[in-house]
Design a protein around this motif. Sequence first.
Motif, PDB file in Angstrom:
ATOM      1  N   LEU A  93      32.710  85.937   3.180  1.00 40.82           N
ATOM      2  CA  LEU A  93      31.431  85.530   4.293  1.00 40.82           C
ATOM      3  C   LEU A  93      32.214  85.849   5.225  1.00 40.82           C
ATOM      4  O   LEU A  93      31.664  86.595   6.482  1.00 40.82           O
ATOM      5  CB  LEU A  93      30.825  84.518   3.909  1.00 40.82           C
ATOM      6  N   PHE A 123      32.995  81.224   7.965  1.00 40.29           N
ATOM      7  CA  PHE A 123      31.967  81.883   8.777  1.00 40.29           C
ATOM      8  C   PHE A 123      31.118  80.694   9.361  1.00 40.29           C
ATOM      9  O   PHE A 123      30.558  79.722   8.667  1.00 40.29           O
ATOM     10  CB  PHE A 123      30.832  82.850   7.826  1.00 40.29           C
ATOM     11  N   THR A 126      25.895  78.153  11.749  1.00 41.27           N
ATOM     12  CA  THR A 126      25.065  77.130  11.747  1.00 41.27           C
ATOM     13  C   THR A 126      25.596  75.893  12.603  1.00 41.27           C
ATOM     14  O   THR A 126      26.665  75.600  12.951  1.00 41.27           O
ATOM     15  CB  THR A 126      25.096  76.214  10.415  1.00 41.27           C
ATOM     16  N   ALA A 135      19.277  81.534  16.195  1.00 42.43           N
ATOM     17  CA  ALA A 135      19.304  82.055  17.368  1.00 42.43           C
ATOM     18  C   ALA A 135      19.499  80.591  18.381  1.00 42.43           C
ATOM     19  O   ALA A 135      19.477  80.915  19.846  1.00 42.43           O
ATOM     20  CB  ALA A 135      18.215  83.071  18.077  1.00 42.43           C
ATOM     21  N   ALA A 178      19.522  85.324  21.749  1.00 41.04           N
ATOM     22  CA  ALA A 178      20.233  86.029  20.671  1.00 41.04           C
ATOM     23  C   ALA A 178      21.083  87.276  21.270  1.00 41.04           C
ATOM     24  O   ALA A 178      22.216  87.419  20.673  1.00 41.04           O
ATOM     25  CB  ALA A 178      19.321  86.599  19.549  1.00 41.04           C
ATOM     26  N   PHE A 232      24.933  88.255  17.184  1.00 41.33           N
ATOM     27  CA  PHE A 232      23.936  88.124  16.368  1.00 41.33           C
ATOM     28  C   PHE A 232      23.786  88.841  15.386  1.00 41.33           C
ATOM     29  O   PHE A 232      23.417  88.937  14.327  1.00 41.33           O
ATOM     30  CB  PHE A 232      22.570  88.012  17.209  1.00 41.33           C
ATOM     31  N   ILE A 233      24.130  90.319  15.789  1.00 40.78           N
ATOM     32  CA  ILE A 233      24.076  91.660  15.041  1.00 40.78           C
ATOM     33  C   ILE A 233      25.194  91.198  13.943  1.00 40.78           C
ATOM     34  O   ILE A 233      24.943  91.649  12.728  1.00 40.78           O
ATOM     35  CB  ILE A 233      24.200  92.654  15.589  1.00 40.78           C
ATOM     36  N   MET A 236      23.964  88.776  11.338  1.00 43.06           N
ATOM     37  CA  MET A 236      22.962  89.298  10.338  1.00 43.06           C
ATOM     38  C   MET A 236      23.274  90.127   9.545  1.00 43.06           C
ATOM     39  O   MET A 236      23.129  90.274   8.407  1.00 43.06           O
ATOM     40  CB  MET A 236      21.938  89.504  11.277  1.00 43.06           C
ATOM     41  N   LYS A 237      24.144  91.118   9.935  1.00 45.48           N
ATOM     42  CA  LYS A 237      24.792  92.291   9.328  1.00 45.48           C
ATOM     43  C   LYS A 237      25.753  91.504   8.127  1.00 45.48           C
ATOM     44  O   LYS A 237      25.602  91.978   6.837  1.00 45.48           O
ATOM     45  CB  LYS A 237      25.592  93.251   9.747  1.00 45.48           C
ATOM     46  N   ASP A 240      23.421  90.193   5.615  1.00 40.83           N
ATOM     47  CA  ASP A 240      22.929  91.312   4.705  1.00 40.83           C
ATOM     48  C   ASP A 240      23.694  91.450   3.405  1.00 40.83           C
ATOM     49  O   ASP A 240      23.468  91.895   2.321  1.00 40.83           O
ATOM     50  CB  ASP A 240      22.856  92.514   5.516  1.00 40.83           C
ATOM     51  N   SER A 314      18.781  94.667   4.467  1.00 45.91           N
ATOM     52  CA  SER A 314      18.249  93.410   4.859  1.00 45.91           C
ATOM     53  C   SER A 314      17.585  93.061   3.765  1.00 45.91           C
ATOM     54  O   SER A 314      17.523  91.999   3.062  1.00 45.91           O
ATOM     55  CB  SER A 314      17.420  93.199   6.047  1.00 45.91           C
ATOM     56  N   GLU A 364      23.148  79.970   3.196  1.00 44.81           N
ATOM     57  CA  GLU A 364      23.079  81.861   3.521  1.00 44.81           C
ATOM     58  C   GLU A 364      21.790  82.088   3.973  1.00 44.81           C
ATOM     59  O   GLU A 364      21.209  83.365   3.575  1.00 44.81           O
ATOM     60  CB  GLU A 364      23.790  82.421   2.531  1.00 44.81           C
ATOM     61  N   GLY A 365      20.945  81.139   4.273  1.00 45.31           N
ATOM     62  CA  GLY A 365      19.588  81.439   4.772  1.00 45.31           C
ATOM     63  C   GLY A 365      18.736  80.892   3.752  1.00 45.31           C
ATOM     64  O   GLY A 365      18.705  81.217   2.342  1.00 45.31           O
ATOM     65  N   ILE A 369      13.409  81.692   4.368  1.00 48.78           N
ATOM     66  CA  ILE A 369      13.979  82.711   5.482  1.00 48.78           C
ATOM     67  C   ILE A 369      13.909  84.067   4.635  1.00 48.78           C
ATOM     68  O   ILE A 369      13.685  85.191   5.389  1.00 48.78           O
ATOM     69  CB  ILE A 369      14.954  82.428   6.114  1.00 48.78           C
ATOM     70  N   VAL A 373      12.423  87.464   5.890  1.00 49.94           N
ATOM     71  CA  VAL A 373      12.771  88.933   6.125  1.00 49.94           C
ATOM     72  C   VAL A 373      12.452  89.929   5.173  1.00 49.94           C
ATOM     73  O   VAL A 373      12.199  90.932   5.520  1.00 49.94           O
ATOM     74  CB  VAL A 373      14.505  88.696   5.595  1.00 49.94           C
ATOM     75  N   ARG A 376       9.174  91.068   6.531  1.00 45.51           N
ATOM     76  CA  ARG A 376       9.412  91.797   8.034  1.00 45.51           C
ATOM     77  C   ARG A 376       9.767  93.127   7.601  1.00 45.51           C
ATOM     78  O   ARG A 376       9.389  94.218   8.083  1.00 45.51           O
ATOM     79  CB  ARG A 376      10.568  91.050   8.669  1.00 45.51           C
TER      80      ARG A 376
HETATM   81  N1  COS Z   1      20.496  93.304  10.913  1.00 47.44           N
HETATM   82  C1  COS Z   1      20.745  93.856  12.367  1.00 47.44           C
HETATM   83  N2  COS Z   1      19.800  93.075  13.325  1.00 47.44           N
HETATM   84  C2  COS Z   1      19.290  92.231  12.837  1.00 47.44           C
HETATM   85  C3  COS Z   1      19.061  91.790  11.676  1.00 47.44           C
HETATM   86  C4  COS Z   1      19.749  92.399  10.677  1.00 47.44           C
HETATM   87  N3  COS Z   1      19.963  92.327   9.495  1.00 47.44           N
HETATM   88  N4  COS Z   1      17.951  90.738  11.564  1.00 47.44           N
HETATM   89  C5  COS Z   1      17.844  90.580  12.869  1.00 47.44           C
HETATM   90  N5  COS Z   1      18.416  91.122  13.631  1.00 47.44           N
HETATM   91  C6  COS Z   1      18.327  91.567  15.065  1.00 47.44           C
HETATM   92  C7  COS Z   1      16.815  91.534  15.575  1.00 47.44           C
HETATM   93  O1  COS Z   1      16.440  93.221  15.469  1.00 47.44           O
HETATM   94  C8  COS Z   1      16.598  91.263  16.837  1.00 47.44           C
HETATM   95  O2  COS Z   1      17.118  91.913  17.437  1.00 47.44           O
HETATM   96  P1  COS Z   1      16.580  92.247  19.227  1.00 47.44           P
HETATM   97  O3  COS Z   1      16.599  91.034  19.987  1.00 47.44           O
HETATM   98  O4  COS Z   1      17.360  93.486  19.752  1.00 47.44           O
HETATM   99  O5  COS Z   1      15.074  92.922  18.844  1.00 47.44           O
HETATM  100  C9  COS Z   1      17.670  89.835  16.697  1.00 47.44           C
HETATM  101  O6  COS Z   1      18.482  90.318  15.849  1.00 47.44           O
HETATM  102  C10 COS Z   1      16.822  88.752  16.578  1.00 47.44           C
HETATM  103  O7  COS Z   1      16.139  89.029  15.218  1.00 47.44           O
HETATM  104  P2  COS Z   1      14.712  88.087  14.991  1.00 47.44           P
HETATM  105  O8  COS Z   1      13.768  88.051  16.226  1.00 47.44           O
HETATM  106  O9  COS Z   1      14.207  88.430  13.798  1.00 47.44           O
HETATM  107  O10 COS Z   1      15.458  86.636  14.954  1.00 47.44           O
HETATM  108  P3  COS Z   1      14.527  85.334  14.952  1.00 47.44           P
HETATM  109  O11 COS Z   1      14.725  84.330  16.216  1.00 47.44           O
HETATM  110  O12 COS Z   1      13.060  85.404  14.404  1.00 47.44           O
HETATM  111  O13 COS Z   1      15.338  84.503  13.834  1.00 47.44           O
HETATM  112  C11 COS Z   1      16.686  85.087  11.885  1.00 47.44           C
HETATM  113  C12 COS Z   1      15.290  84.947  12.484  1.00 47.44           C
HETATM  114  C13 COS Z   1      17.135  86.444  11.791  1.00 47.44           C
HETATM  115  C14 COS Z   1      17.768  84.059  12.467  1.00 47.44           C
HETATM  116  C15 COS Z   1      16.442  84.339  10.250  1.00 47.44           C
HETATM  117  O14 COS Z   1      15.464  85.210   9.905  1.00 47.44           O
HETATM  118  C16 COS Z   1      17.606  84.001   9.698  1.00 47.44           C
HETATM  119  O15 COS Z   1      18.289  84.684   9.037  1.00 47.44           O
HETATM  120  N6  COS Z   1      17.746  82.714   9.508  1.00 47.44           N
HETATM  121  C17 COS Z   1      18.748  82.271   8.753  1.00 47.44           C
HETATM  122  C18 COS Z   1      20.244  81.923   9.287  1.00 47.44           C
HETATM  123  C19 COS Z   1      21.137  82.113   8.118  1.00 47.44           C
HETATM  124  O16 COS Z   1      21.229  82.667   7.008  1.00 47.44           O
HETATM  125  N7  COS Z   1      22.031  80.765   8.388  1.00 47.44           N
HETATM  126  C20 COS Z   1      23.009  80.615   7.315  1.00 47.44           C
HETATM  127  C21 COS Z   1      24.331  80.646   7.975  1.00 47.44           C
HETATM  128  S1  COS Z   1      25.462  81.116   6.916  1.00 47.44           S
HETATM  129  S2  COS Z   1      25.757  79.810   5.401  1.00 47.44           S
END
Ligand code: COS
Length: 384
Positions: A93, A123, A126, A135, A178, A232-233, A236-237, A240, A314, A364-365, A369, A373, A376
Amino acid sequence: MLDYFFSEEERLLIDLVNRIGRDYIAPHVREWDENEAYDLRPIKALAQADLFGLVIPEEYGGLGWGTMALCLAVEHLSKYCPGVATTYAASFLGAYPILLFGSKAQKEKYLPEVAAGRKLCAFALTEPQAGSDAAAIRTRAEHDGEHYVLNGIKQWITNGGIADIYIVIALTDPKKGARGASAFIVEKGDPGFVVGRKEKKMGLRASVTTELFFTHCRIPKDRLLGREGLGFIVAMKTLDYARVGVGAQAVGLAQGAMELALKHARTRIQFGQPIYNFQAVSHTFAEMAMRIEAARALVYQTARHLDSGAKEISGPSAMAKAFATDVAMWVAERAVQMMGGYGYMRDYGAEKFMRDAKCLQIYEGTNEIQRNVIARELLKHYRD
Ligand code: COS
């Protein structure tokens, strides 16, 4: 189990991981759980077997095999101890951001050490007020000449203190939310970087989870990953790619719990016969086997989808994570039930699988959540 037509390399990998599981993990699982102890021996064995290089390209000292191979390794490790699998998987990770977004120089500097298992990664996204709402992070990274200066706190970071390389997501432009986040490589020993206390967890107790503190932590500018605003990308990537691995961990955990309970059900005599003879019991196992196989098929197919270079990852990765970890929790709870009093006692292993499984639905979400995803991504296909 279905025939998944593994390649010769995949078969060898499975055998190798099982050998490490039997020799280096199985004899110590209870002790690590009881003492909440991290043990370097299985990690060293994995390193010696080159298994930290599974997804790292050959040019950086890895094997370059991909996500499917990593999922197989994580699955089979998790049958023995999901906690050891957490240490191992969490290092990937932390490595994925470098792999996906690192410059050539960054890859050359860090990846060979990671592939050799000489350095573990972590990583750090949080924070106390930013869990599902990633975010909402507050950690700042400000320019100071040729350096960035980081200030903030990261929470619940797997491999905190035992890792040498930390990917830290911090705000370079807080006004942008973000879009103002950036990803940095922080090294153990960087000035102003301190590892906090080790958390006391319900499960996965063989793995280490800590806070991280950054107080005027100065790092050179070339530690930025990608460019400013991409943090943030990057996060998120990375998720993924990594979430399918949690699905694999869940499949292994569920398999381990089922096999343990099955052994009990076939040998435990009540009313003059093995309890497996009772339909209430055998049907529970049939249900376990069905759900595990469905989870495994989804995880493998998702891993191969990722390895194919597919763009839309995703949704599938979130599905594999949520589905398989919900299966793992269900199977582990049923395993405890099928073993009755033996299931509840800490000496027999079933309750440990249940405690370990709980975290998989959270980290990891959360699975809530993941469903966000999936929902969405679903809409992207049904726009009209
Ligand atoms: N790949 C690329 N870009 C992504 C993405 C992905 N998988 N997911 C989101 N984004 C981008 C969005 O396109 C958006 O970009 P723009 O601002 O340019 O439009 C930006 O990131 C924010 O995305 P979104 O509006 O969906 O974010 P939210 O504030 O609604 O938050 C998240 C939702 C993504 C944060 C939530 O779904 C999430 O994953 N939370 C859990 C976090 C997590 O896993 N924590 C564990 C940490 S590691 S143990």
